[in-house]
Design a protein around this motif. Structure first.
Motif, short mmCIF file in Angstrom:
data_model
loop_
_atom_site.label_atom_id
_atom_site.label_comp_id
_atom_site.label_asym_id
_atom_site.label_seq_id
_atom_site.Cartn_x
_atom_site.Cartn_y
_atom_site.Cartn_z
N GLN A 4 0.99 -1.24 -0.14
CA GLN A 4 0.02 0.02 -0.12
C GLN A 4 0.65 1.12 0.04
OE1 GLN A 4 -2.36 -0.42 3.51
NE2 GLN A 4 -4.26 -0.03 2.14
N SER A 5 1.82 1.43 0.92
CA SER A 5 2.77 2.48 0.85
C SER A 5 3.51 2.65 -0.44
CB SER A 5 3.82 2.32 2.03
OG SER A 5 3.19 2.17 3.33
N TYR A 6 4.10 1.60 -0.88
CA TYR A 6 4.95 1.64 -2.12
C TYR A 6 3.87 2.12 -3.23
CZ TYR A 6 7.02 -0.26 -6.46
OH TYR A 6 7.40 -0.28 -7.74
N GLU A 7 2.41 1.68 -3.44
CA GLU A 7 1.51 2.27 -4.23
C GLU A 7 1.15 3.54 -3.95
OE1 GLU A 7 -0.27 1.89 -7.27
OE2 GLU A 7 0.90 0.03 -6.63
N ARG A 8 1.28 4.08 -2.63
CA ARG A 8 0.93 5.57 -2.76
C ARG A 8 1.94 6.35 -2.94
NH1 ARG A 8 -1.68 4.04 2.41
NH2 ARG A 8 0.11 3.93 3.46
N VAL A 9 3.28 6.00 -2.75
CA VAL A 9 4.23 6.97 -3.39
C VAL A 9 4.50 6.69 -5.00
CG1 VAL A 9 7.02 7.02 -3.41
CG2 VAL A 9 5.63 6.40 -1.29
N GLN A 10 4.08 5.59 -5.43
CA GLN A 10 4.01 5.81 -7.04
C GLN A 10 3.27 6.60 -7.53
OE1 GLN A 10 6.57 4.73 -8.90
NE2 GLN A 10 7.08 2.44 -8.67
N ASN A 95 20.22 17.41 2.83
CA ASN A 95 19.43 18.34 2.01
C ASN A 95 18.68 17.96 1.01
OD1 ASN A 95 21.79 19.34 3.66
ND2 ASN A 95 21.55 21.33 2.71
N TRP A 96 19.25 16.88 0.24
CA TRP A 96 18.64 16.45 -1.00
C TRP A 96 17.24 15.56 -0.44
CZ3 TRP A 96 16.45 11.90 -2.82
CH2 TRP A 96 16.55 11.53 -4.24
N LEU A 97 17.19 15.22 0.98
CA LEU A 97 15.90 14.44 1.15
C LEU A 97 15.02 15.46 1.73
CD1 LEU A 97 14.19 12.05 2.64
CD2 LEU A 97 15.40 12.82 4.64
N ASN A 98 15.48 16.64 2.21
CA ASN A 98 14.58 17.69 2.65
C ASN A 98 13.93 18.61 1.80
OD1 ASN A 98 14.54 16.84 5.34
ND2 ASN A 98 16.26 18.42 5.89
N SER A 99 14.78 18.67 0.60
CA SER A 99 14.46 19.58 -0.64
C SER A 99 13.53 18.55 -1.53
CB SER A 99 15.47 19.77 -1.59
OG SER A 99 16.62 20.35 -0.76
N LEU A 100 13.49 17.38 -1.46
CA LEU A 100 12.61 16.47 -2.45
C LEU A 100 11.50 16.59 -1.60
CD1 LEU A 100 12.74 14.98 -5.14
CD2 LEU A 100 12.58 13.10 -3.63
N LEU A 101 11.50 16.25 -0.32
CA LEU A 101 9.95 16.29 0.26
C LEU A 101 9.30 17.50 0.22
CD1 LEU A 101 11.00 14.02 3.61
CD2 LEU A 101 9.46 13.26 1.71
N GLU A 102 9.92 18.65 0.49
CA GLU A 102 9.31 19.94 0.28
C GLU A 102 8.73 19.99 -1.23
OE1 GLU A 102 11.37 23.52 1.39
OE2 GLU A 102 12.12 22.43 3.15
N THR A 103 9.58 19.68 -2.17
CA THR A 103 8.99 19.85 -3.60
C THR A 103 7.89 18.73 -3.87
OG1 THR A 103 11.57 20.06 -4.19
CG2 THR A 103 9.96 20.02 -6.07
N VAL A 104 7.81 17.68 -3.43
CA VAL A 104 6.52 16.93 -3.24
C VAL A 104 5.23 17.32 -2.62
CG1 VAL A 104 5.70 14.48 -2.58
CG2 VAL A 104 8.15 14.65 -3.57
N ARG A 105 5.58 17.90 -1.45
CA ARG A 105 4.46 18.52 -0.81
C ARG A 105 3.88 19.73 -1.82
NH1 ARG A 105 5.46 20.40 4.91
NH2 ARG A 105 6.67 21.89 3.77
N SER A 106 4.75 20.46 -2.26
CA SER A 106 4.02 21.53 -3.14
C SER A 106 3.46 21.31 -4.60
CB SER A 106 5.14 22.92 -3.05
OG SER A 106 6.13 22.43 -3.79
N ASP A 108 2.63 17.84 -5.47
CA ASP A 108 1.49 16.80 -5.46
C ASP A 108 0.13 17.29 -4.87
OD1 ASP A 108 -0.23 14.65 -5.20
OD2 ASP A 108 1.05 13.32 -3.97
N LYS A 109 -0.77 17.50 -5.84
CA LYS A 109 -2.16 18.28 -5.35
C LYS A 109 -2.96 17.48 -4.35
CE LYS A 109 -2.03 21.56 -8.24
NZ LYS A 109 -0.36 21.58 -8.50
N SER A 110 -2.62 16.04 -4.37
CA SER A 110 -3.17 15.11 -3.33
C SER A 110 -2.43 14.57 -2.10
CB SER A 110 -3.89 13.96 -4.10
OG SER A 110 -4.67 14.36 -5.20
N ILE A 111 -1.45 15.52 -1.84
CA ILE A 111 -0.48 14.79 -1.00
C ILE A 111 -1.13 14.79 0.59
CG2 ILE A 111 0.43 17.08 -0.38
CD1 ILE A 111 2.42 13.79 -0.76
N ASP A 112 -0.69 13.82 1.28
CA ASP A 112 -1.20 13.84 2.65
C ASP A 112 -0.16 13.31 3.53
OD1 ASP A 112 -1.18 11.11 2.17
OD2 ASP A 112 -3.33 10.93 1.90
N THR A 113 -0.39 13.29 5.04
CA THR A 113 0.76 13.11 5.74
C THR A 113 1.21 11.58 5.56
OG1 THR A 113 -0.85 14.36 7.33
CG2 THR A 113 1.29 13.55 8.22
N ILE A 114 0.21 10.80 5.37
CA ILE A 114 0.63 9.11 5.12
C ILE A 114 1.58 9.17 4.05
CG2 ILE A 114 0.07 7.12 4.80
CD1 ILE A 114 -2.49 7.48 6.57
#
Ligand code: HEM
Length: 133
Positions: A4-10, A95-106, A108-114
């Motif tokens: 499920q998690s894998y599918e969510r990230v994909q 820095n790579w990790l944080n930059s990527l997570l922030e970019t995903v958050r902004s 992905d229109k359907s992003i959520d905490t999980i």
């Protein structure tokens, strides 16, 4: 990592890729996060780099589901980023990790905490592999 998690990230990555400027924003954030990081890309063709990382990231995601093709690709990335090659210092991966997570958050229109948490697990596993931790 659960199916499920894998599918969510994909799914989330799919939405990021079709969102305009995802890789532009990621590299801008990543380079702006530290001047030494910016220097690493001084002589890089960024158009090409964005294409390579688009694939690289899909391998990181597949790697989290134990795909054997992705495992080989990750070995190559480990070699190219290692001390006897590009010599990427370990701290830059944070820095790579944080930059990527922030970019995903902004992007992905359907992003959520999980989903964001799942992303973090996926990326940390990939980073551990590439940075040799
Ligand atoms: C999990 C994290 C990362 C992934 C998936 C990744 C992926 C890639 C990929 C696919 C390439 C293309 C060349 C190759 O295959 O070796 C590349 C090149 C490169 N990466 Fe990474 N990378 C990561 C982390 C980093 C970090 C933390 C840095 C720090 C600055 C970095 C700096 C570079 C540089 C300088 C290049 C070469 C650019 C050039 O050819 O001029 N990477 N990376």
């Amino acid at each position: 990592m659960s199916e499920q998690s894998y599918e969510r990230v994909q799914q989330s990555y799919g939405r990021c890729i079709i969102s305009n400027g995802f890789f532009d924003d990621f590299y801008k954030k990543f380079m702006d996060s530290n001047s030494e990081i910016k220097k690493m890309f001084e002589n890089t063709d960024m158009t090409q780099q964005k294409k390579l990382v688009r694939h690289g990231l899909s391998f990181v995601i597949q790697f989290s589901s134990d795909s054997s093709i992705a495992k080989n690709k990750m070995k190559d990335l480990r070699k190219s980023h290692a001390a006897d090659a590009m010599d990427i210092p370990k701290w830059m991966y944070q820095n790579w990790l944080n930059s990527l997570l922030e970019t995903v958050r902004s992007h992905d229109k359907s992003i959520d905490t999980i989903t964001l948490k799942d992303w973090k697990v996926v990326l940390q596993k990939g980073i551990a592999q590439i940075s040799g931790e």
